[in-house]
Scaffold this motif. Structure first.
Motif, PDB file in Angstrom:
ATOM      1  N   ASN A 184      25.414  48.251  30.556  1.00  0.00           N
ATOM      2  CA  ASN A 184      26.724  48.753  30.125  1.00  0.00           C
ATOM      3  C   ASN A 184      27.467  47.743  29.266  1.00  0.00           C
ATOM      4  N   GLU A 185      27.343  46.462  29.621  1.00  0.00           N
ATOM      5  CA  GLU A 185      28.004  45.410  28.833  1.00  0.00           C
ATOM      6  C   GLU A 185      27.463  45.378  27.410  1.00  0.00           C
ATOM      7  N   LEU A 186      26.124  45.412  27.280  1.00  0.00           N
ATOM      8  CA  LEU A 186      25.505  45.323  25.943  1.00  0.00           C
ATOM      9  C   LEU A 186      25.883  46.517  25.075  1.00  0.00           C
ATOM     10  N   GLY A 187      26.018  47.700  25.706  1.00  0.00           N
ATOM     11  CA  GLY A 187      26.311  48.910  24.932  1.00  0.00           C
ATOM     12  C   GLY A 187      27.777  49.132  24.659  1.00  0.00           C
ATOM     13  N   SER A 188      28.646  48.398  25.365  1.00  0.00           N
ATOM     14  CA  SER A 188      30.099  48.591  25.201  1.00  0.00           C
ATOM     15  C   SER A 188      30.651  47.591  24.188  1.00  0.00           C
ATOM     16  N   PRO A 189      31.800  47.918  23.601  1.00  0.00           N
ATOM     17  CA  PRO A 189      32.385  46.977  22.624  1.00  0.00           C
ATOM     18  C   PRO A 189      33.109  45.818  23.316  1.00  0.00           C
ATOM     19  N   LEU A 190      32.381  45.099  24.191  1.00  0.00           N
ATOM     20  CA  LEU A 190      33.001  44.002  24.938  1.00  0.00           C
ATOM     21  C   LEU A 190      32.914  42.687  24.173  1.00  0.00           C
ATOM     22  N   TYR A 191      31.881  42.571  23.315  1.00  0.00           N
ATOM     23  CA  TYR A 191      31.675  41.318  22.595  1.00  0.00           C
ATOM     24  C   TYR A 191      32.382  41.391  21.241  1.00  0.00           C
ATOM     25  N   ASN A 192      33.484  40.680  21.106  1.00  0.00           N
ATOM     26  CA  ASN A 192      34.271  40.673  19.860  1.00  0.00           C
ATOM     27  C   ASN A 192      34.662  42.082  19.407  1.00  0.00           C
ATOM     28  N   GLY A 193      34.866  42.984  20.361  1.00  0.00           N
ATOM     29  CA  GLY A 193      35.309  44.327  20.024  1.00  0.00           C
ATOM     30  C   GLY A 193      34.250  45.234  19.445  1.00  0.00           C
ATOM     31  N   GLU A 194      32.973  44.843  19.553  1.00  0.00           N
ATOM     32  CA  GLU A 194      31.887  45.706  19.064  1.00  0.00           C
ATOM     33  C   GLU A 194      30.654  45.476  19.938  1.00  0.00           C
ATOM     34  N   PRO A 195      29.735  46.452  19.998  1.00  0.00           N
ATOM     35  CA  PRO A 195      28.521  46.225  20.789  1.00  0.00           C
ATOM     36  C   PRO A 195      27.736  45.020  20.258  1.00  0.00           C
ATOM     37  N   GLU A 448      26.841  56.858  20.899  1.00  0.00           N
ATOM     38  CA  GLU A 448      28.065  57.180  20.158  1.00  0.00           C
ATOM     39  C   GLU A 448      28.794  55.897  19.743  1.00  0.00           C
ATOM     40  N   MET A 449      28.876  54.928  20.681  1.00  0.00           N
ATOM     41  CA  MET A 449      29.572  53.674  20.371  1.00  0.00           C
ATOM     42  C   MET A 449      28.800  52.859  19.327  1.00  0.00           C
ATOM     43  N   LEU A 450      27.475  52.936  19.402  1.00  0.00           N
ATOM     44  CA  LEU A 450      26.654  52.230  18.411  1.00  0.00           C
ATOM     45  C   LEU A 450      26.874  52.838  17.024  1.00  0.00           C
ATOM     46  N   TYR A 451      26.882  54.169  16.957  1.00  0.00           N
ATOM     47  CA  TYR A 451      27.087  54.846  15.658  1.00  0.00           C
ATOM     48  C   TYR A 451      28.467  54.507  15.090  1.00  0.00           C
ATOM     49  N   LEU A 452      29.462  54.531  15.958  1.00  0.00           N
ATOM     50  CA  LEU A 452      30.835  54.235  15.531  1.00  0.00           C
ATOM     51  C   LEU A 452      30.923  52.829  14.947  1.00  0.00           C
ATOM     52  N   GLY A 453      30.224  51.884  15.579  1.00  0.00           N
ATOM     53  CA  GLY A 453      30.226  50.511  15.077  1.00  0.00           C
ATOM     54  C   GLY A 453      29.451  50.360  13.785  1.00  0.00           C
ATOM     55  N   MET A 454      28.342  51.104  13.655  1.00  0.00           N
ATOM     56  CA  MET A 454      27.479  50.978  12.469  1.00  0.00           C
ATOM     57  C   MET A 454      28.027  51.703  11.251  1.00  0.00           C
ATOM     58  N   LEU A 455      28.828  52.749  11.483  1.00  0.00           N
ATOM     59  CA  LEU A 455      29.225  53.655  10.394  1.00  0.00           C
ATOM     60  C   LEU A 455      29.816  52.959   9.156  1.00  0.00           C
ATOM     61  N   PRO A 456      30.765  52.006   9.294  1.00  0.00           N
ATOM     62  CA  PRO A 456      31.363  51.431   8.077  1.00  0.00           C
ATOM     63  C   PRO A 456      30.357  50.729   7.163  1.00  0.00           C
ATOM     64  N   ASN A 457      29.303  50.106   7.741  1.00  0.00           N
ATOM     65  CA  ASN A 457      28.340  49.357   6.919  1.00  0.00           C
ATOM     66  C   ASN A 457      26.925  49.915   7.032  1.00  0.00           C
TER      67      ASN A 457
END
Length: 779
Positions: A184-195, A448-457
């Motif tokens: 859960n930690e690795l998949g959540s935006p806990l590290y610097n606000g992103e997965p 979903e969180m991974l896609y959200l993080g990847m989307l801008p770049n």
């Protein structure tokens, strides 16, 4: 192993065999020395494995404190001591099993003590270390020494992620709990606000933009792949998620478990023809050794085709003993036992025989029909028999003859509605009625969180991965402007003896193979998970891949002697970890290096090939314009050569790619490739009214690549703006019409605005002639 698995052999990855280059071998002793030097001062005359768990915890806590010193060299020594613990304190162990046991024990201990978070901070510091980046950019030749700190940090993190990810039967309850928390930690935006995966993607793009040529890319890619595999789940979890997703949408269950079907498949080996038997007997009379076992078909009529790509391979076909047609699965057809004089010994099976599923005689896959196929069939039938159509009505059969009723009934029995079709339909409804349907509830899954993080770049990430894939492909020629992926394999001092050169050559080839394996597995994993999460997430990644020339890149990869690639021996067993640290090192000679390992095939390369074929299938399925790209790039002979590999799963995906383009290859091709056609019929799923084998509807489908891709891009952009745009529903925000309140709002202006305001007024307003009378005229 390869069939429907997300990873290669367990030991090769869990123990980190592929994590280390052979040039890194001297560093194992270095890690041990730094650990023992520090450990001796803590626990005199005792070994790590003799300490109680509490004593071990207090020592790890001491290491954790020492990681925070400002002196870079001291930090590196402590990191090496931690790496030695993660590697399994091999100096205290007698066997490889012991090393694995202590590695697992220590990794869970390190994780519980918070080592991963401390390493993450150090990794972020190293990534932002501009001094190291600028000195690496200026260096003419980069070697292992330039990436020492990064390699040590990434190695520990990889061992932590991979060891915790893999479940074993004897895991303690607290380890199972740790696994869930870590996942859960690795998949959540806990590290610097992103997965965490986003940080690794940033490393990949920074490396590919030539801003950090010292980054050890192989380790970054392996860690990225394993992190995503851990957080979103492998293919088995994906299958279970698919089943649950269909239940939620009230769709009928899947007709079969595709993983089990593929595992039970046999490689295509039709019996030898009479002509081949005669040739065989004549060769024996002449006393010449037969080049291939009698049963094997000549690689599904590879020789039937005049192949324009074969100019290099013409000699190989006759002279190269590597390129024999024995195939990977040496299964013998029972019908042919009387013809075989001496069958070759079968190579090790790809899976335990107990897993074989007993199918009724017939085809392995249940046929499928889409809703639009039924609509198209009825439209054609109504036009023919009645003279008008009823749109999308698939229930009214008035005026149609009895056989059409039977056909529609059969089609409906095999109708398959995919999750993607439901998602597209729902998206269309949300676009049409944004107000009445309200906000869509989006579950915050790891995907979903991974896609959200990847989307801008996203496009940068995709292009960077394909650049690395191109640089690591065996068919790529070295160019001066291409990226250097060997930064973490080349030693400081280049080899001077023949033996050192051979060893480095094997190391470099192995290094490239591992990079191809990691990228291919990573891309396939992303495509499959995004497709299940939402079809338009999958489509945007696919489109970026297509626009970045992924299709010709994969075809270029396969335009080589695939049998020699899959039987490549680019590994030195005695140098593999943990073998090299437990056993006495024998003397390496040029002969022993040339002989390679005892494995008949390189599972790593087979795994990569299957992944790349599956990616190509994902990109082209149901996309007419992309299928035409396969035809235009003359992929048929390249794919047919890949059928030489007698492995069921690889053949299945090659046959799928041949099936979708068969109708465009012309009657002559179909006529001279009947064995391939029958293999497609036997192995690939049937779509009941798909005219794949005859091509009668070709003229009805013009090829407009741009129009198809633009329409798809429009749908994707609508989806992204509706679901992820922060200023969404901008059209429905109330407008302030009061002049005083609008003029009274405070507007934040930049600092330099006051200095340049008058110049701006002069340039943009006063010096521009304004034709006021233009406003009075009617447009």
């Amino acid at each position: 192993m390869v069939t429907a698995h997300d990873t290669d052999e367990l030991t090769a990855e869990e123990t980190g065999t592929e994590l280390y280059s052979y040039t890194e071998e001297p560093e194992f002793a270095l890690n041990r020395d730094y650990f023992e030097e520090d450990f001796r001062s803590h626990a005199r005359d005792r070994r790590w494995i003799e300490l109680t768990v509490e004593e071990q915890r207090s020592y790890v806590m001491r290491l954790l404190d020492a990681l925070e010193v400002t002196d870079r060299d001291k930090r590196l020594k402590v990191a090496r001591a931690i790496l030695y613990l993660a590697q399994g304190v091999f100096d205290d162990c007698d066997t490889e099993v012991d090393v694995l046991h202590w590695s697992r024990h220590n990794v869970f201990l390190l994780y519980d003590m918070g080592i991963f978070t401390a390493l993450l901070e150090l990794l972020s510091m190293e990534i932002d270390n501009n001094q190291a980046c600028s000195s690496a950019v200026r260096k003419p030749a980069i070697s292992l020494a330039d990436s020492t700190e990064l390699r040590v940090l990434l190695s520990i993190m990889y061992l932590i992620v991979e060891t915790i990810r893999v479940q074993t039967e004897d895991d303690r309850p607290e380890w199972r709990a740790s696994r869930e928390v870590f996942k859960n930690e690795l998949g959540s935006p806990l590290y610097n606000g992103e997965p965490f995966a986003l940080l690794l993607f940033t490393m990949v793009t920074k490396f590919c933009s030539m801003n950090a040529p010292h980054f050890p890319m192989k380790k970054v890619l392996l860690l990225l792949w394993k992190t995503i595999l851990f957080t979103v789940g492998g293919f088995q979890e994906l299958q279970e998620m698919k089943v649950r997703g269909r239940e939620r949408l009230n769709l009928p269950p899947l007709p079969e478990d595709s993983i089990k079907v593929v595992r039970a498949m046999r490689a295509a080996s039709p019996p030898a023809s009479a002509m081949e038997l005669i040739e065989q007997q004549q060769q024996q009379k002449r006393g010449r050794r037969s080049r291939r076992p009698l049963v094997k078909q000549d690689s599904l009529d590879t020789y039937n085709e005049r192949d324009p790509f074969k100019n290099d391979d013409a000699r190989d076909e006759e002279e190269d003993p590597e390129d024999t047609d024995s195939g990977i699965e040496g299964e013998v057809d029972p019908l042919d036992r009387d013809v075989i004089i001496q069958p070759p010994p079968p190579p090790p099976p790809l899976r335990p025989p107990t897993e074989r599923v007993n199918f009724p005689k017939g085809l392995p896959w249940a046929p499928k029909v889409r809703e639009k196929d039924i609509e198209h069939f009825l439209e054609t039938s109504r036009n023919k028999f009645i003279g008008f159509t009823l749109g999308n009505d698939t229930d009214t059969l008035v005026g149609l003859p009895r056989p059409i009723h039977e056909s529609v009934k059969t089609l409906k029995q095999h109708k398959y509605v995919s999750i993607a079709e439901v998602q597209i339909k729902k998206e269309d409804e949300l676009q049409q009625c944004p107000m009445s349907l309200g906000e869509e509830e989006v579950a915050e899954t790891p995907t979903e969180m991974l896609y959200l993080g990847m989307l801008p770049n996203l496009s940068q990430y995709v292009i960077a991965l394909l650049k690395l894939l191109l640089a690591a492909a065996p068919t790529s020629k070295a160019k001066t402007d291409s990226i250097n992926i060997l930064a973490d394999v080349l030693p400081e001092e280049m080899p001077i003896t023949v033996l050192q050169s051979m060893k480095l050559g094997i190391d470099v080839n192995r290094h490239k193979e591992i990079i191809v394996k990691a990228i291919s597995a990573l891309l396939l994993l992303l495509l499959k998970h995004f497709k299940l999460n939402h079809i338009y997430q999958f489509e945007i990644v696919s489109q970026h891949l297509v626009f970045a020339n992924c299709i010709p890149l994969i075809l270029k990869f396969f335009n080589q002697n695939i049998m020699s690639y899959i039987s490549a021996k680019n590994s030195i067993c005695v140098l593999d970890f943990p073998h090299c640290v437990v056993h006495e090192m024998p003397e390496l000679t040029a002969e022993s290096l040339e002989a390679g390992d005892s494995n008949q095939f390189c599972w790593r390369n087979l795994f990569s090939c299957i992944n790349l074929l599956r990616i190509l299938n994902k990109l082209t399925k149901w996309k007419h314009s992309r299928t035409m790209m396969l035809v235009v790039f003359k992929s048929a002979p390249i794919l047919k050569r890949a059928l030489k590999v007698k492995q069921a799963m690889m053949q299945l995906y090659v046959l799928k790619l041949l099936k979708i383009q068969t109708k465009y290859l012309g009657r002559q091709w179909r006529k001279s490739n009947m064995k391939t056609m029958s293999a497609i019929y036997q192995k690939v799923r049937h779509r009941l009214n798909d005219d794949w084998a005859y091509g009668n509807d070709i003229d009805a489908r013009p090829w407009d690549f741009q129009a198809e891709e633009c329409a798809l891009r429009e749908s994707i952009e609508k989806f992204n703006s509706r679901r992820y745009d922060r200023n969404k529903n901008g059209d429905f925000v109330p407008v302030d019409n009061c002049l005083q309140s609008v003029l009274g709002q405070r507007v934040e202006l930049p600092e330099d605005f006051h200095y340049s305001y008058e110049m701006w007024l002069e340039r943009e307003v006063f010096s521009q002639p304004i034709q006021w009378e233009g406003l009075l005229q009617n447009p």
